[in-house]
Scaffold this active site. Sequence first.
Site, PDB file in Angstrom:
ATOM      1  N   LYS A  79      30.444  30.411  34.202  1.00  0.00           N
ATOM      2  CA  LYS A  79      30.653  31.644  34.240  1.00  0.00           C
ATOM      3  C   LYS A  79      29.484  32.355  34.034  1.00  0.00           C
ATOM      4  O   LYS A  79      28.942  31.884  32.849  1.00  0.00           O
ATOM      5  CB  LYS A  79      32.045  32.160  33.760  1.00  0.00           C
ATOM      6  CG  LYS A  79      32.358  33.626  33.714  1.00  0.00           C
ATOM      7  CD  LYS A  79      33.730  33.848  33.043  1.00  0.00           C
ATOM      8  CE  LYS A  79      34.218  35.444  33.322  1.00  0.00           C
ATOM      9  NZ  LYS A  79      35.419  35.538  32.547  1.00  0.00           N
ATOM     10  N   SER A 154      39.115  37.657  35.194  1.00  0.00           N
ATOM     11  CA  SER A 154      37.866  37.873  35.568  1.00  0.00           C
ATOM     12  C   SER A 154      37.097  36.664  35.928  1.00  0.00           C
ATOM     13  O   SER A 154      36.084  36.656  36.708  1.00  0.00           O
ATOM     14  CB  SER A 154      36.945  38.608  34.488  1.00  0.00           C
ATOM     15  OG  SER A 154      37.058  37.632  33.400  1.00  0.00           O
ATOM     16  N   SER A 178      42.003  35.997  31.474  1.00  0.00           N
ATOM     17  CA  SER A 178      40.846  35.769  32.309  1.00  0.00           C
ATOM     18  C   SER A 178      40.394  34.286  32.791  1.00  0.00           C
ATOM     19  O   SER A 178      39.709  33.972  33.846  1.00  0.00           O
ATOM     20  CB  SER A 178      39.369  36.453  32.002  1.00  0.00           C
ATOM     21  OG  SER A 178      39.351  37.810  32.258  1.00  0.00           O
TER      22      SER A 178
END
Lengths: 486, 94
Positions: A79, A154, A178
Amino acid sequence: MELNKQTIEQLHKQLIEKKIKPSDILDSVYKRVESVDSKVKAYLMLTKDLAYDMAKKAGDRIMKNDNVTDLTGIPIGIKDNMCLEGFNTTCASKMLEGYKPPYTATALKNLIEAGAIFTGKLNMDEYAFGSSTENSAYQTTCNPWDLSRVPGGSSGGSAAAVAADMCVAALGSDTGGSIKQPAGLCNVTGLRPTYGRVSRYGLIAFGSSLDQIGPMTKTVKDNAILLKYLAGIDKKDSTSAPIDVPDYDSNLRKDIKGMVIGLPKEYMIDGMDKQVKAKIMEAVKLLEANGATIQEISLPYTDYALDVYYVVAPAEASSNLARFDGVQYGLRDTSADNLIDMYKKSRRAGFGKETKRRIMLGTYVLSSGYYDAYYKKAQKVRTLIKNDFDKAFEKVDVILTPTSPTTAFKIGEKAADPLTMYLSDIFTIAPNMAGLPGISVPAGFDAAGLPIGMQVLAAPFAEQKIYDLTNFYQTKTDWHEKRANL
Amino acid sequence: MAITRKDVEYIAHLSRLEITEAEADEYTKQLSDILEHVNRLSKLNTDNVEPTYYVMDMKNVFRKDEVEPSVDRQKVFKAAPSIENNGFKVPKII
């Protein structure tokens, strides 16, 4: 089966038997990226040169049988909020466009030491503010199961990349849900570890009392393997826990006899999709038939978790994001002729809408005259939420709920109304406020073929119980083996 | 406690954010909506409840006060928008 579609466990076996090389896996991963990522848009950047260099080193380690771990030669996506020295780390924000950090996050260092390979940086909501990746300053990732829908967020890029076999596993980060929510919406296994389990050093901070890095994988077994290498104390993060890391995957139980599963009655909310509920109850029946005991429990303060979260998280975010001022790194507006205006114009140009909204909200609840009414009050209610869980875990081993009240929503559907968007995290937020570990595992599909996630929570540092139950579940079901047609 | 447009302008200043007129209107409405939701917390009795700022029961983690190598200064400057004489350069302060 193509190598990119296989698990860490399967690939590791072939690597040590020298049937395949790390670069073979990487070839297969990048070939897949080439053919589907123009549709899914999970990656912000590929790190091909680095990856092949890492693959060469991993291959050498295996040839010499020198310090070979479960992760040696395994391609993992990152990420884009984790610092990797010398490589773009944008947090999906214009503020950090082209930013190359001068140091590497501890979680990534741990993976480098284990011999893993980094495939690239994955899309996310800007600064991890969001539940859909629509807040990314660069691109919206599409759900591999239906490209007109969001992958969740997210860590939507990470979830979509694992779901579409564009990496073998990925790292996500989780503040309010997330990791778990996108894992649920994309048919991936994603664990948010206990607060303090994994070092946050080098993770660009959102909510410092909530953030955790965690593994997103194709199976529970892979998840357990990856966490083993991520977790542990770090002198660079004073909130990392001085608690030994268990050998999660070797310890996995073969059965679930005698395990007590709590079902919180407050999670059966209005607005929950009936198909989601039905699939979760199907899973509960399966677990009960295999020797688990089901107990209804009550978490009375659940209803307030979202309110607490939307005070505490923006408050922490607003102070964390004060560091983006155009001085030491990041975007600077050069038109201003004094310092304050330079700050204001740089932050205006660098931050997206949701980011500004959260900074404003956080600044407001921390400002003089409102601190006690909002911030302190919320932290007190947080205690009540935590007490609910403490009490529940005196009676049960794990708590089981849906991961999200609905399946993946359409791109654009909730973008205009922040409050409705926030509601998609309603089941993941309460346990996160208490710092609890939790996983989302695939539990079936709705009539439209969209994945449904099942959340399993445990007491702090009881990740093993979560893995025991959900690994057993995956030996009895094949939802996690299903792949979208792309 | 409805949030006013004046509040929003003040908060934007505290946040060091330049916002447009249209954004000020939008944020006034959205922040009011969120705070109205959050105001439900005020109805809960929390008289004898301690706040939870951190979930882990850890306090004051100390380490030995020893000099260790830090990130190389030139590496840090590489990411800076403007530097001069081994320092970060900024516009006029006063």
